[in-house]
Design an enzyme around this catalytic site. Structure first.
Site, short mmCIF file in Angstrom:
data_model
loop_
_atom_site.label_atom_id
_atom_site.label_comp_id
_atom_site.label_asym_id
_atom_site.label_seq_id
_atom_site.Cartn_x
_atom_site.Cartn_y
_atom_site.Cartn_z
N SER A 13 0.83 -1.22 0.00
CA SER A 13 0.00 0.00 0.00
C SER A 13 0.86 1.26 0.00
CB SER A 13 -0.98 0.01 1.18
OG SER A 13 -0.32 0.22 2.41
N ASN A 14 2.04 1.21 0.60
CA ASN A 14 2.93 2.37 0.53
C ASN A 14 3.46 2.56 -0.89
OD1 ASN A 14 3.51 3.89 3.17
ND2 ASN A 14 3.48 1.75 3.84
N MET A 90 10.52 -6.48 4.43
CA MET A 90 10.56 -7.08 5.76
C MET A 90 11.79 -7.93 6.02
SD MET A 90 7.96 -5.58 6.88
CE MET A 90 7.63 -6.33 8.47
N ARG A 91 12.80 -7.78 5.18
CA ARG A 91 13.99 -8.61 5.35
C ARG A 91 15.18 -7.75 5.77
NH1 ARG A 91 14.82 -13.71 3.78
NH2 ARG A 91 12.69 -13.62 3.01
N ASN A 107 13.81 4.06 4.74
CA ASN A 107 12.84 3.04 5.16
C ASN A 107 11.69 3.73 5.88
OD1 ASN A 107 11.89 0.33 5.92
ND2 ASN A 107 12.59 0.82 7.99
N HIS A 109 8.97 3.04 8.83
CA HIS A 109 8.81 2.12 9.96
C HIS A 109 7.57 2.57 10.76
CE1 HIS A 109 9.99 -0.65 13.14
NE2 HIS A 109 9.65 0.30 13.99
N SER A 136 7.65 6.59 11.11
CA SER A 136 8.89 7.34 10.87
C SER A 136 9.47 6.98 9.52
CB SER A 136 9.95 6.98 11.93
OG SER A 136 9.47 7.16 13.24
N THR A 141 20.73 2.57 8.01
CA THR A 141 22.13 2.38 8.41
C THR A 141 22.23 0.95 8.95
OG1 THR A 141 21.79 3.09 10.70
CG2 THR A 141 22.32 4.83 9.09
N GLU A 143 22.52 -0.22 11.78
CA GLU A 143 21.77 -0.46 13.01
C GLU A 143 20.28 -0.59 12.68
OE1 GLU A 143 20.47 1.64 17.14
OE2 GLU A 143 22.01 2.65 15.94
N LEU A 144 19.67 -1.74 12.94
CA LEU A 144 18.28 -1.99 12.53
C LEU A 144 17.32 -0.93 13.08
CD1 LEU A 144 16.14 -3.91 11.20
CD2 LEU A 144 15.90 -4.94 13.46
N ASP A 145 16.60 -0.27 12.18
CA ASP A 145 15.64 0.78 12.53
C ASP A 145 16.29 1.88 13.37
OD1 ASP A 145 13.65 -0.69 11.20
OD2 ASP A 145 13.11 -1.77 13.02
N GLU A 174 0.92 6.87 7.13
CA GLU A 174 2.19 6.48 6.49
C GLU A 174 2.23 6.95 5.04
OE1 GLU A 174 3.82 2.50 6.85
OE2 GLU A 174 2.63 2.14 8.66
C1 GAR Z 1 3.88 -0.68 6.73
O1 GAR Z 1 3.14 -0.46 7.91
C2 GAR Z 1 5.34 -0.38 6.96
O2 GAR Z 1 5.56 0.74 7.80
C3 GAR Z 1 5.80 -1.64 7.64
O3 GAR Z 1 5.15 -2.67 6.95
C4 GAR Z 1 3.91 -2.18 6.43
C5 GAR Z 1 3.89 -2.45 4.95
O4 GAR Z 1 2.62 -2.14 4.42
N1 GAR Z 1 7.21 -1.78 7.60
C6 GAR Z 1 7.92 -2.42 8.53
O5 GAR Z 1 7.41 -2.94 9.51
C7 GAR Z 1 9.41 -2.46 8.29
N2 GAR Z 1 10.06 -3.15 9.36
P1 GAR Z 1 2.44 -2.04 2.85
O6 GAR Z 1 3.05 -3.28 2.24
O7 GAR Z 1 0.97 -1.99 2.64
O8 GAR Z 1 3.13 -0.78 2.38
#
Ligand code: GAR
Length: 210
Positions: A13-14, A90-91, A107, A109, A136, A141, A143-145, A174
């Site tokens: 969706s993003n 998500m990886r 990214n 988050h 956010s 970088t 360091e994760l998130d 978002e």
């Molecule tokens: C979103 O909420 C994004 O912020 C999150 O996954 C979702 C993806 O939604 N990202 C993370 O959690 C990254 N660790 P989308 O596929 O509909 O854009």
């Protein structure tokens, strides 16, 4: 226009918000390619629907994260992006890849970083009794998130919220947050110098609230 490569794992969706903003001229960018680590990702369909090249690379068959990332990012590099956008990717990405792309990878988050890194951020916020939550956009970088935060959007936590309701409220914010942040890049206003975010040539004292 700013050339983007977008990485997404799931629903996308993003990505859709970026595609829509580009299509209607609200974002001066072009998506040069969409990449997913999951063949079933809806992001791939959304990209193809919009005429954007979409590529899936499954980590299966690669002996290590490093080898998978080397392959995936060789494909990303081949579209010559100005900026790499992790939009629901998500990886974990290996340090070597991240380190050579500092300042060129962001990214989104679903929390008000530095609070609630990692997964299940809405559950984490509810469990902590937060009255405010959000999302956010930050530089990636090693360091994760943990990379410097560029911009955030806040939402209230309501008394009767569960993770799904709260997550929906965050997701609604978002999309405009990501598009507005990308427009900062498209207009050349945002940069990273010595691990600090600069806006219009001035160091940012705190994340922008969008
Ligand atoms: C979103 O909420 C994004 O912020 C999150 O996954 C979702 C993806 O939604 N990202 C993370 O959690 C990254 N660790 P989308 O596929 O509909 O854009």
């Amino acid at each position: 226009p700013l050339r983007l490569a977008v990485l997404a794992s799931g629903r996308g969706s993003n990505l859709q918000a970026i595609l829509d903003a580009v299509a209607c001229g609200r974002l001066d960018a072009r998506i040069a390619g969409v990449f997913s680590d999951r063949r079933s990702s809806q992001a791939l369909e959304r990209a193809r629907e919009a005429g954007v090249p979409a590529t899936a690379v499954s980590p299966k068959g690669f002996a290590s994260r490093a080898l998978f990332d080397e392959h995936l990012f060789s494909l990303v590099d081949a579209v010559h992006p100005d900026l790499i956008v992790c939009a629901g990717y998500m990886r974990l990405i290996s340090d070597a890849i991240v380190a050579t792309r500092t300042g060129r990878m962001i990214n989104i988050h679903p929390s008000l970083l530095p609070a609630f890194k990692g997964l299940h951020t809405h559950e984490q916020a509810l469990q902590a009794g937060s009255t405010e939550h959000g999302a956010s956009v930050h530089y990636v970088t090693p360091e994760l998130d943990g990379g410097p935060v560029i911009a955030q959007a806040r939402v209230p936590v309501q008394a009767d919220d569960d993770a799904a309701r709260l997550g929906t409220r965050v997701l609604d914010r978002e999309h405009p947050l990501l598009v507005a942040t990308l427009q900062l890049f498209a207009s050349g206003r945002a940069s990273l110098i010595d691990n600090r975010v600069y806006l219009d040539g001035q160091p940012l004292a705190a994340p922008l609230m969008l």
